[in-house]
Design an enzyme around this catalytic site. Structure first.
Site, PDB file in Angstrom:
ATOM      1  N   ARG A 150     -37.424  10.152 -13.425  1.00 47.19           N
ATOM      2  CA  ARG A 150     -38.687   9.752 -12.812  1.00 47.19           C
ATOM      3  C   ARG A 150     -38.947   8.275 -13.084  1.00 47.19           C
ATOM      4  O   ARG A 150     -38.294   7.652 -13.920  1.00 47.19           O
ATOM      5  CB  ARG A 150     -39.832  10.600 -13.377  1.00 47.19           C
ATOM      6  N   LYS A 210     -42.469   8.755 -19.586  1.00 51.36           N
ATOM      7  CA  LYS A 210     -42.328   9.380 -20.894  1.00 51.36           C
ATOM      8  C   LYS A 210     -42.635   8.410 -22.022  1.00 51.36           C
ATOM      9  O   LYS A 210     -42.650   7.191 -21.845  1.00 51.36           O
ATOM     10  CB  LYS A 210     -40.918   9.953 -21.068  1.00 51.36           C
ATOM     11  N   TYR A 243     -47.157   9.391 -20.508  1.00 52.73           N
ATOM     12  CA  TYR A 243     -47.248  10.582 -21.349  1.00 52.73           C
ATOM     13  C   TYR A 243     -46.842  10.199 -22.766  1.00 52.73           C
ATOM     14  O   TYR A 243     -45.861   9.472 -22.965  1.00 52.73           O
ATOM     15  CB  TYR A 243     -46.319  11.685 -20.843  1.00 52.73           C
ATOM     16  N   HIS A 257     -47.846  12.603 -25.952  1.00 47.50           N
ATOM     17  CA  HIS A 257     -47.674  13.813 -26.763  1.00 47.50           C
ATOM     18  C   HIS A 257     -47.508  13.465 -28.241  1.00 47.50           C
ATOM     19  O   HIS A 257     -46.559  13.880 -28.907  1.00 47.50           O
ATOM     20  CB  HIS A 257     -46.489  14.634 -26.264  1.00 47.50           C
ATOM     21  N   GLU A 282     -51.718  12.862 -20.627  1.00 54.59           N
ATOM     22  CA  GLU A 282     -52.057  14.256 -20.892  1.00 54.59           C
ATOM     23  C   GLU A 282     -53.426  14.444 -21.521  1.00 54.59           C
ATOM     24  O   GLU A 282     -53.924  15.573 -21.589  1.00 54.59           O
ATOM     25  CB  GLU A 282     -50.984  14.926 -21.768  1.00 54.59           C
ATOM     26  N   ASP A 313     -43.128  19.980 -25.824  1.00 55.67           N
ATOM     27  CA  ASP A 313     -43.534  18.590 -26.047  1.00 55.67           C
ATOM     28  C   ASP A 313     -44.777  18.485 -26.918  1.00 55.67           C
ATOM     29  O   ASP A 313     -45.140  17.392 -27.365  1.00 55.67           O
ATOM     30  CB  ASP A 313     -43.725  17.825 -24.740  1.00 55.67           C
TER      31      ASP A 313
END
Length: 363
Positions: free
Chosen positions: A15, A74, A93, A95, A117, A270
């Protein structure tokens, strides 16, 4: 504002943070977008597509990272830590609840780190930037689970949909949120026997209106979890506690009671995972067998379908990216949903859920 779009470096992460269509919108808003060469190739976008949209192609990671706003997919990998800097806004993101080392580095470097998120719309507990990838991950969980149930992949050799005269496989889904709902849609479509367990009775009532008698809906408690998991051909972990580590719902002892060759796909990996025996894997080496059960723990599942996933993600992130580009850090004062997405800022860990995970890092 100068906006950087680095090429993702996580294993088989295809991505990209911004599509050419998003670059065009940002260019129309007067911003300069620097895209690392080949960053979009995995999603089907060429360097020429970005140039046509008004972006500038840069040859190195450093040239993409050294910008006021960096948009990724990511979390930064260790090799990318050196690019993080004070005064920079990172939108991706993160996490962090499952990654102490990255959390510590973000605090040390002073970057304003905003996590997709944890961007949360007020009053509704909605996570608009997590939802599109949750939809994809939920659907993929059953697709991948069905694959690894094949005998050649180490599984039991069960066809989830069964055939006339042979009962279908059983799919047990822990969590009835977006991931669990989408997993159930695919499992039902395949013809599997499906159970969803959740602690939210109102959500279970909603799911009844959605699935009727095609899905068995159970209140999630230890007795129901144990009974369901022991009979599962495919167990899907779909538990989400926003910003926090996922609770362990399936112990090693319970995994030992599953049939050999059963499959666990934990979408919550994750955030640490909800199965005790589950550890992080990668698209290159997605599964391992422990206690006789196939475990799938890839944390960036939507990276397997980047053409779809990048566009779905951009549909949701672009309005926030535009606001950050137009207003900079002041966007946090005018957009409460975006403000809730801030995890680390000005050398401080600020998100309440992540603070609960790492109380010793709070200053």
């Amino acid at each position: 504002m100068e906006i950087g779009v680095p090429k993702e470096t996580k294993d088989q992460e295809f991505r990209v943070g911004l599509s050419p269509a998003s670059v065009r919108v940002l260019k129309e808003n007067g911003h300069a977008i620097f895209v690392q060469t080949q960053a979009g190739v995995g999603s089907g976008f060429t360097d020429e597509d970005y140039i046509a949209a008004g972006g500038e192609i840069v040859a190195t990671q450093d040239s993409a990272w050294n910008r006021e706003l960096v948009v990724k997919v990511k979390e930064p990998q260790e090799a990318e830590y050196k690019f993080l800097q004070k005064g920079q806004i990172l939108f991706t993101y993160l996490h962090l609840a499952a990654d102490r080392k990255l959390t510590e580095h973000l605090i040390d470097c002073g970057t304003c780190a905003i996590a997709y998120e944890t961007v949360e719309q007020p009053g509704a507990n909605k996570l608009p930037l997590l939802s599109p990838m949750s939809i994809i991950a939920g659907r993929l969980s059953v697709q991948f689970g069905a694959r690894f149930l094949e005998r050649q992949q180490g599984g039991r050799g069960v066809l989830l949909g069964g055939v006339p005269g042979v009962k279908p496989g059983k799919v047990v889904i822990l969590g009835g949120g977006v991931v669990g709902t989408e997993a159930a849609k695919i499992a039902v479509g395949m013809g599997a026997i499906v159970q969803i367990l959740d602690v939210n009775v109102e959500r279970l009532s909603y799911l009844e209106t959605l699935f009727g008698s095609r899905v068995e809906l159970l209140y999630s408690n230890s007795a129901h979890i144990e009974a369901a998991v022991k009979e599962a051909d495919l167990l899907v972990g779909a538990v989400l506690v926003p910003g926090r580590r996922a609770p362990i719902l399936v112990s090693r002892e319970l995994v030992q009671k599953m049939r050999p060759g059963s499959v666990i796909v934990d979408v919550a990996v994750d955030q640490g995972g909800c199965v005790e025996t589950l550890r992080t894997t990668s698209h290159t080496n997605p599964v391992y067998i422990e206690e006789g059960v196939v475990h799938y723990g890839v944390p960036n599942m939507p990276g397997a379908v980047p053409w779809t996933a990048t566009q779905a993600l951009n549909n949701s992130t672009l309005p926030y990216v535009v606001q950050l580009a137009n207003l900079g850090i002041k966007a946090l004062d005018v957009n409460s949903a975006l403000a809730k997405g801030v995890n680390v800022n000005n050398h401080r860990l600020v998100h309440p859920a992540v603070q609960e995970v790492f109380p010793d890092l709070v200053n």
